[in-house]
Design an enzyme around this catalytic site. Structure first.
Site, PDB file in Angstrom:
ATOM      1  N   ASP A  44       3.441   0.078   0.626  1.00 15.46           N
ATOM      2  CA  ASP A  44       4.183   0.949   1.531  1.00 15.46           C
ATOM      3  C   ASP A  44       3.916   0.470   2.962  1.00 15.46           C
ATOM      4  OD1 ASP A  44       5.805   2.833   2.580  1.00 15.46           O
ATOM      5  OD2 ASP A  44       4.968   4.516   1.471  1.00 15.46           O
TER       6      ASP A  44
HETATM    7  C1  BGC Z   1       7.736   5.293   3.386  1.00 19.08           C
HETATM    8  C2  BGC Z   1       8.472   4.519   2.325  1.00 19.08           C
HETATM    9  C3  BGC Z   1       9.530   3.658   2.973  1.00 19.08           C
HETATM   10  C4  BGC Z   1       8.856   2.736   3.959  1.00 19.08           C
HETATM   11  C5  BGC Z   1       9.806   1.773   4.616  1.00 19.08           C
HETATM   12  C6  BGC Z   1       7.251   4.411   4.507  1.00 19.08           C
HETATM   13  O1  BGC Z   1       6.771   5.145   5.577  1.00 19.08           O
HETATM   14  O2  BGC Z   1       6.655   5.975   2.792  1.00 19.08           O
HETATM   15  O3  BGC Z   1       9.031   5.388   1.397  1.00 19.08           O
HETATM   16  O4  BGC Z   1      10.226   2.954   1.995  1.00 19.08           O
HETATM   17  O5  BGC Z   1       8.254   3.527   4.957  1.00 19.08           O
HETATM   18  O6  BGC Z   1      10.653   2.375   5.494  1.00 19.08           O
END
Ligand code: BGC
Length: 754
Positions: A296
């Site tokens: 993530d």
């Molecule tokens: C979120 C993810 C997301 C990623 C990219 C993160 O803060 O938890 O779900 O895909 O950012 O934007």
């Protein structure tokens, strides 16, 4: 006669011939798939032979562009890094022209390995669809798949190869803002939705320029942060995970999801991003996942904040050992992995495995044939925001609305309604309707106000309350208009931005002022319809009690206004059901229908599992939702199975006893009466959405197999025990007919064998 006789004689021959034909077609399809896999294997192997360690590490690096979806990161001279072949993927680049620009940079690199462009395409792309929890309320897998297909079509036409969706995290605590992005509280239903969304995004062929890679996230148990607080720890036993959270991830993988995102949280005390048991043992080894795992946003670097790595180097080593293939946004891999491999602290084969997995997905997308194949401005123009997309969005949005109350059948609005008092600024806000994680073009969104103005009624509009402060605005004028109207339609709720990532809230009650306004409007005697707009289960007791009718409309996206009006006027008969329990009181949270049997079972009597001051019962149970027609259930029977995989069949008759055509979600719940471990009082194990005309009856039959009866142990064995089970078939998790069944034999299956 002669012909029929000849056909009878020929039938066995024809059947044999067609069996041979289909076997040949099947075998030749299978062998051409094998050929394709072999070709890919040869291509990737030969490419990897040419790559330096730094170029290999580059494939594992994903950098953000344009805007961030987390804390700011230092990306350095990323354009130079791309041109040198040290970046494998970018997030948040969108548009055919923009993606082409970056891909051209990548084509300047020595080996010309194309970039992979990823983005959070969560509920539609430029054409906005309902927030995922709303869409899940449709209980219509075909509609859910259609929504993902449309999002993929538009995103792919805009140069995007990969969506970070579906989020399949089960959530029981609606203080956690990201319940908005999931399919609600139930693992069985969540698994069905996960499959539909993966199918919708990826289709059958990833090289088709109408499809994109999906990403099952957040592995694992991100939906269970302690106290519903975003980014908090998760306290989870393996048995609890396996029985209540695991299925949607597993189902997404089985449906062919190309990628998985690790979660921010820890799992069994190890951050998921470096959790070897999760990523390598369960996901890759047990489930045979052959795609790649992305972290993530920043989460590999954040292992240092978890205090499970002293520095970026240790985080990088732990990540690659655990099976994390791509690092999103931080620089642990780009700064340290090559050194770790050179100094033999990390075996080359771990790096190679990660690189191979990433290159394979690029190959499957057809990017090595033509790195620009998704970046076509002509296709972008014809596909994005097309009439077809808007028709899809309308279709899905109508099905996502849940009718929670309809006293005196205020709805659907009768043709005699000539004047509508429309109250609430939310009804006029395209931005709120498109909600969080939106890529929608808000200029094309149809608000409720817009759509209502096109109906053949006089609309008396009042803002009602201040959208930012909730302060009631000119109550006297609002009430005067309400008194003049045949019906009042009042839009209340949370702002669109109140749910989603980083939107945990300690208080999920709809603002007191908004509820007082509803009470005052209803007190005028004008029939009052409340439209509840939200991205999570909320508490709104005063408003729902005061109003005659209540529709939960969630946030429906670009076609919100048209969908809501179609439901209000009965052009579409609402058919949604709640995919999550709506609490009556904050003190009940987390609240969910499949709580376990306890020694002093839940009940409102003394010495039972209960509260002193609030009831156990929710405001609305899981699976709840009304229709403009009536359905009645009868004749539940437990019938014999097929002597093989099907242990029994549960049959129930459902009749439309009202005066309109409608759809009903027939739900099957199962209770294991006695087991070696504590089990839920009931669990959803089947559902069917059926359409019935007035007076029509359907028999709905559910097959009962091992999948409906067993449970997972702490050591991840799937066990089906002999004994008594109760089957419950009905209209929601509280209203059903039931019947009993005894399973004679038992069976123990290891997870790998399933
Ligand atoms: C979120 C993810 C997301 C990623 C990219 C993160 O803060 O938890 O779900 O895909 O950012 O934007």
């Amino acid at each position: 006669m002669v012909t029929r006789y000849a056909l009878t004689l020929l039938r066995p021959l024809l059947m044999a011939a067609s069996a041979v034909f289909f076997m040949t077609v099947f075998q030749s399809c299978a062998s051409s798939q094998d050929d394709e896999e072999r070709r890919m294997d040869r291509f990737v192997s030969s490419l990897m032979k040419k790559m330096t360690i730094e170029e290999k590490v580059g494939q594992l690096v994903q950098i953000p562009a344009n805007f961030t979806t987390g804390p700011e990161v230092e990306t350095g001279d990323y354009k130079k890094a791309i041109a040198e072949g040290y970046v494998g993927s970018m997030l948040n680049v969108e548009g055919a022209a923009e993606t082409r620009k970056y891909q051209e940079l990548a084509m300047q690199s020595r080996l010309k390995i194309p970039l992979l462009f990823g983005k959070d395409v969560i509920h539609g792309y430029r054409t906005g669809f309902p927030v995922p929890i709303g869409e899940a309320a449709s209980f219509d897998l075909e509609a859910i798949e259609r929504s993902a297909r449309c999002a993929a079509r538009e995103a792919a036409a805009s140069g995007i190869h990969w969506t970070f969706a579906p989020m399949v995290d089960v959530g029981w605590d609606s203080r956690w803002g990201r319940v908005m992005e999931g399919a609600g509280e139930d693992p069985y239903y969540g698994a069905a939705v996960a499959r539909a969304r993966v199918r919708g995004f990826q289709g059958d062929d990833l090289s088709d320029t109408l499809t994109i890679l999906s990403c099952v996230k957040h592995f694992a148990a991100y939906g269970a942060p302690i106290a519903g607080k975003e980014y908090n720890s998760v306290d989870m036993s393996m048995g609890q995970f396996a029985n209540f959270y695991m299925l949607p991830y597993k189902a997404g993988i089985e449906a062919g999801a190309a990628t998985v995102m690790s979660a921010f949280n820890d799992f069994c005390s190890v951050p998921c991003t470096v959790n070897r048991q999760l990523l390598r043992d369960i996901l890759k080894d047990d489930w045979g996942f052959d795609g790649f795992v992305v972290s993530d946003y920043n989460s590999l670097g954040e292992v240092i904040n978890h205090r499970c790595a002293a520095d970026g180097r240790e985080a990088a080593r732990k990540g690659i050992e655990a099976g994390l293939d791509m690092e999103m946004s931080t620089d642990c891999y780009s700064s340290h992995l090559a050194g770790l491999v050179r100094e033999k602290e990390v075996p080359m084969k771990l790096l190679d495995d990660a690189v191979r997995r990433i290159l394979e997905q690029k190959y499957r997308l057809g990017l090595f044939e033509d790195p620009f194949r998704y970046s076509s401005e002509a296709r972008e123009k014809s596909i994005v925001s097309s009439a077809e997309s808007h028709a899809d969005a309308l279709y899905v949005s109508e099905r996502s609305v849940v009718l929670l109350k309809n006293e005196g059948n205020i709805l659907p609005l009768s043709p005699d309604v000539k004047t509508v008092a429309l109250v609430g600024g939310l009804s006029k806000s395209a931005h709120d309707m498109c909600a969080k994680w939106s890529c929608a073009d808000e200029r094309l969104a149809v608000t409720l106000y817009d759509a209502m103005m096109r109906r053949d009624v006089e609309v008396l509009y009042n803002e009602g309350y201040n959208l930012d402060t909730d302060e009631i605005l000119d109550m006297e004028k609002t009430l005067a208009d309400v008194r003049k109207a045949d019906v009042a339609v009042v839009a209340i709720g949370e702002r669109g931005e109140y749910s989603g990532e980083m939107r945990s809230r300690g208080d999920i009650e709809i603002a007191r002022e908004q509820q007082e306004l509803v009470q005052a409007i209803a007190a005028t005697g004008t029939p009052t319809v409340v439209l509840l707009m939200c991205g999570r289960p909320v508490i709104f007791n005063e408003a729902r009690q005061a109003a005659g009718s209540v529709l939960c409309t969630w946030w429906l996206g670009s076609e919100a206004g048209n969908a809501i009006c179609n439901v209000l006027w009965g052009d579409y008969n609402p058919s949604g059901k709640l995919p999550a329990t709506f609490p009556l009181h904050h003190g009940q949270i987390p609240i969910y229908y499949q709580y376990k049997s306890t020694g002093r079972p839940a009940s409102n009597g003394w010495w039972h599992s209960r509260y002193m001051d609030i009831p156990n019962e929710p405001a609305y149970p899981f699976g709840y939702g009304l229709s403009y027609t009536e359905f009645s259930y009868s004749d539940l029977q437990v019938l014999p199975g097929d002597g093989k995989d099907v242990h029994a069949r549960v049959s129930v008759k459902v009749a439309n006893t009202g005066s309109r055509s409608g759809e009903e979600v027939v739900q099957l719940y199962v209770r294991d009466e006695v087991a070696a471990i504590t089990r839920p009082v009931k669990e959803l194990k089947g559902f069917r959405k059926i359409a019935l005309d007035p007076g029509e009856t359907a028999e709905v039959v559910f097959d009962i197999t091992d999948a409906q009866l067993g449970f997972w142990t702490e050591s991840l064995e799937y066990v089906v025990e002999p004994g008594d089970f109760t089957f419950m078939a009905g209209t929601d998790s509280e209203h059903f007919l039931s019947g009993g069944f005894t399973l004679e034999e038992s069976l123990h299956l290891k997870m790998k064998e399933r």
